[in-house]
Design an enzyme around this catalytic site. Structure first.
Site, PDB file in Angstrom:
ATOM      1  N   SER A 335       0.756  -1.249   0.101  1.00  0.00           N
ATOM      2  CA  SER A 335      -0.538  -0.076  -0.310  1.00  0.00           C
ATOM      3  C   SER A 335       0.735   1.367   0.354  1.00  0.00           C
ATOM      4  O   SER A 335       2.221   0.921  -0.315  1.00  0.00           O
ATOM      5  CB  SER A 335      -1.399   0.204   0.878  1.00  0.00           C
ATOM      6  OG  SER A 335      -0.203   0.313   2.057  1.00  0.00           O
ATOM      7  N   TYR A 336      -0.071   2.074   0.113  1.00  0.00           N
ATOM      8  CA  TYR A 336       0.962   3.911  -0.198  1.00  0.00           C
ATOM      9  C   TYR A 336       1.909   4.008   1.064  1.00  0.00           C
ATOM     10  O   TYR A 336       1.609   4.186   2.400  1.00  0.00           O
ATOM     11  CB  TYR A 336      -0.043   5.333   0.014  1.00  0.00           C
ATOM     12  CG  TYR A 336       0.768   6.316  -0.650  1.00  0.00           C
ATOM     13  CD1 TYR A 336       1.540   6.119  -1.894  1.00  0.00           C
ATOM     14  CD2 TYR A 336       0.901   6.957   0.371  1.00  0.00           C
ATOM     15  CE1 TYR A 336       1.677   7.488  -2.421  1.00  0.00           C
ATOM     16  CE2 TYR A 336       1.459   9.324  -0.435  1.00  0.00           C
ATOM     17  CZ  TYR A 336       1.930   8.517  -1.390  1.00  0.00           C
ATOM     18  OH  TYR A 336       2.300   9.920  -1.668  1.00  0.00           O
TER      19      TYR A 336
END
Length: 693
Positions: A335-336
């Site tokens: 994820s980010y």
């Protein structure tokens, strides 16, 4: 049919998003700048048929800079940079022709969907894109909405489709907070940097840097490193004494006991205690204490913790770590990677994320057991309101990711599995003894349940020497009593992991900019990275920090920058006025700049102690013949002029009376000037004017 332009932050991201939204049915072509591709497909937007064009930028489209003459170091007083010098937005990379590329693709489009990274910098780029494309887009009917913002945290089918179905608007306040930071850093950094560099360059021959830079975040970061260096240098070792006692029971091996007094700083007193204890040949167990304890599983992973672990455990610098994390993110593996949050939202699919790791041989057994027995809800961390914690989004193998990519991915995955595992439980046993008048004890730990340490074995309970089975009143034979002489030791140099912790604690930089500031002080030769990722300040770094402390300690202390970061966050939240924060901060630093200029002699005194004058180093004083900046080597852009003259030139009264010195270029008239010879010359076509000042 309307045309929808969609813009991502990187070409690889645009390709991944287009592939997901078009279900693999998009066609691709190169854009006019050659760096960005355009992916086209048809579909539905807001329930109506639409043609989609998905493309990207390459980071920031624009950068902030001074206009015209204010970029000339010699023609502008650095003090003018605080207020008089106008700024303008210029293309960040003119070679990419990004503005023209965006306008060509936006012409004839009706709607724009912004897929920039979901952080403050991403919001800022949103408005850079809008400034470029809105003038050429189709004019909307009445009050029809044409600008949409996609919010996402990972490049997965679910997250991207959800973002497309829940479009919002770009956040102007967050973009303004970035504008404020850019302008403040530009004006403050350039003013101090230009003044320092011009003052010291050409004065000392063995300076360790061609650019003596100052940065509102960079300088406090360096300050932490020098503060630790000063503690090491001022440390005076102190001798102390401890009593070491060994006892055994029957035929078992002796066990070493810890002295209850820990240590004494007087040798005679230490001997007195030893003599009092030596008289005993046997000791009885005073007490046996058993207590079940737990080692907590980690909080969910955020950026700062990832950077700390990557540096301390994986040996990877913060800048390198973020580059790898960005690549893993754009490829859809994690994820980010820029987030301050350590708490998963209630609706986060923990089980689904865990199931994706069920076939990886490294942790498959642990994952399957968790799925079967039930996961443990992660600890409640901090919800910063930005992105979920850093999480693996799909399974991977080492061959897919490469060496460093796999090592970082493996840690992120193990950390995630640990957050949904159970705590590690162990039994701590403490046995207390009395030998003569002195109290001693020993402590041992026995593992009861490994919990999360199955997947993070380095966090496990260390195997210790097993304690003998005993009860209160049991007799042990005293094997040895002796006095050991030891010395206190100084602290070590700051590691990158420790520096990251200090920066986070004092609010210096953000999760995104911390690696940049650390990288800057390394690249500018203010610190060197030693074994174990330890940061050792150079002479120049030490002198600069000591000079700031001598003139104005607030230039290097974290207090002002920390307060400013809070103000910038208030701008992002819409609770502070952009112009007021900007003006107030610039007024403060302008006063500090004038004070710094008035008392620069204080720093110069420190420079004189650490560095040698040009004459002492035997290096000729040189200046670039075009920009006149002092240099110890040939200017990378322009020809260098040295304090030597062509012997064919003749002295002239006109040059003497004008108060300036005419100096030849290094190869004037095809003859090299004799070393050390300094005369005044008649100006010729090959000579350049240089002021004596």
């Amino acid at each position: 049919m309307k045309t929808v332009l969609m813009v991502a932050e990187k070409p690889s991201l645009a390709q991944s998003i287009a592939k997901i939204l078009s279900k693999g049915g998009c066609s691709s072509r190169k854009g006019l700048n050659g760096a960005c591709s355009v992916h086209e497909y048809t579909g539905f937007f807001m329930g109506q048929g639409a043609r989609f064009k998905m493309t990207s930028v390459c980071g920031h489209v624009m950068s902030l800079d001074f206009t015209g003459k204010y970029n000339n170091w010699d023609k502008v007083d650095p003090a003018e940079l605080f207020s008089k010098a106008p700024t303008e937005k210029k293309e960040a990379n003119p070679k990419l022709n990004m503005v023209k590329f965006l306008q060509v693709e936006a012409k004839g489009c009706d709607i724009v969907v912004l897929w920039l990274d979901c952080d403050k910098e991403g919001e800022n780029i949103c408005f850079e894109v809008l400034d470029a494309i809105q003038p050429v887009m189709n004019t909307p009917y009445s009050n029809e909405r044409t600008v949409y913002r996609a919010k996402f945290s990972s490049i997965t089918d679910t997250d991207i489709c959800n973002a497309m179905n829940q479009l919002g608007e770009p956040n102007k306040n967050e973009a303004l907070s970035v504008d404020a930071r850019q302008e403040l850093d530009l004006r403050i950094g350039c003013a101090f940097t230009r003044f320092q560099t011009k003052y010291f360059q050409g004065k000392y021959g063995n300076l360790d840097s061609s650019l003596i830079s100052f940065g509102p975040c960079q300088t406090p970061t360096l300050g932490f490193c020098v503060e630790r260096h000063d503690k090491i240098q001022s440390f005076k070792p102190e001798t102390y004494w401890v009593i070491q006692a060994k006892v055994f029971k029957g035929k078992e091996s002796p066990i070493t006991l810890d002295w209850d007094r820990v240590r004494v700083f007087d040798r005679e007193i230490g001997h007195m205690f030893v003599n009092m204890a030596k008289s005993a040949r046997e000791t009885l167990v005073e007490s046996v204490t058993k207590k079940e304890k737990a080692k907590q599983r980690p909080l969910a992973l955020n950026t700062v913790e990832m950077l700390r672990v990557a540096s301390s455990a994986l040996g990877m610098g913060p800048q390198h770590t973020m580059q790898i994390a960005e690549r893993l993110y754009t490829q859809g593996y994690i994820s980010y990677p820029r987030t301050e949050t350590t708490h998963y939202p209630e609706n986060f699919d923990l089980k689904g994320t865990l199931r994706q790791q069920a076939n990886c041989s490294y942790w498959a057994e642990t994952v399957r057991a968790l799925i079967t027995d039930g996961i443990n809800r992660p600890r409640k961390g901090v919800d910063a309101g930005d992105h979920p914690p850093i999480t693996p989004m799909r399974a991977a193998t080492e061959s897919e990711l490469g060496s460093d990519g796999w090592r970082l991915y493996e840690y992120i995955t193990r950390h995630f599995i640990a957050t949904v595992s159970h705590d590690c439980k162990y039994l701590q046993t403490t046995i207390a003894f009395q030998i003569g008048t002195e109290g001693f004890s020993c402590t041992g730990k026995a593992l009861l349940s490994a919990g999360f340490t199955e997947v993070m074995p380095w966090q496990g309970i260390a195997l210790e020497e097993a304690l003998p089975s005993c009860e209160k009143g049991d007799a042990f034979t005293v094997d040895e009593i002796k006095l050991l002489e030891k010395q206190t030791s100084p602290p070590d140099y700051l590691t990158e992991a420790e520096l990251i912790t200090l920066m986070e604690k004092h609010g210096i930089g953000t999760d995104a900019s911390i690696p940049v500031h650390i990288n800057n002080i390394c690249q500018r030769n203010y610190v060197t990275v030693e074994n174990g990722r330890k940061l050792k300040p150079t002479n120049l770094g030490i002198v600069l920090v000591h000079g700031y402390y001598k003139i104005d300690a607030e230039l290097v202390l974290p207090t002002i920058r920390s307060a400013l970061e809070k103000q910038l966050n208030l701008i992002a939240l819409g609770k502070a006025n952009f112009h007021q924060v900007l003006q107030h901060t610039l007024d403060i630093f302008k006063r500090k700049f004038h004070y710094f200029v008035d008392f620069i002699a204080g720093m110069d005194e420190l420079m004189e102690v650490s560095f040698s004058p040009i004459a002492a180093t035997g290096k000729p004083f040189s200046r670039c013949g075009k920009c006149h900046r002092p240099s110890r080597a040939v200017c990378t852009v322009h020809i260098v002029m040295r304090r030597t003259v062509c012997p064919r030139m003749e002295p002239s009264n006109s040059t003497r009376s004008s108060g300036v010195l005419w100096m030849s270029l290094s190869w004037c008239c095809g003859h090299r000037a004799p070393a050390g010879k300094l005369t005044r010359c008649v100006p010729t076509a090959s000579a350049t004017l240089l002021s004596e000042t």
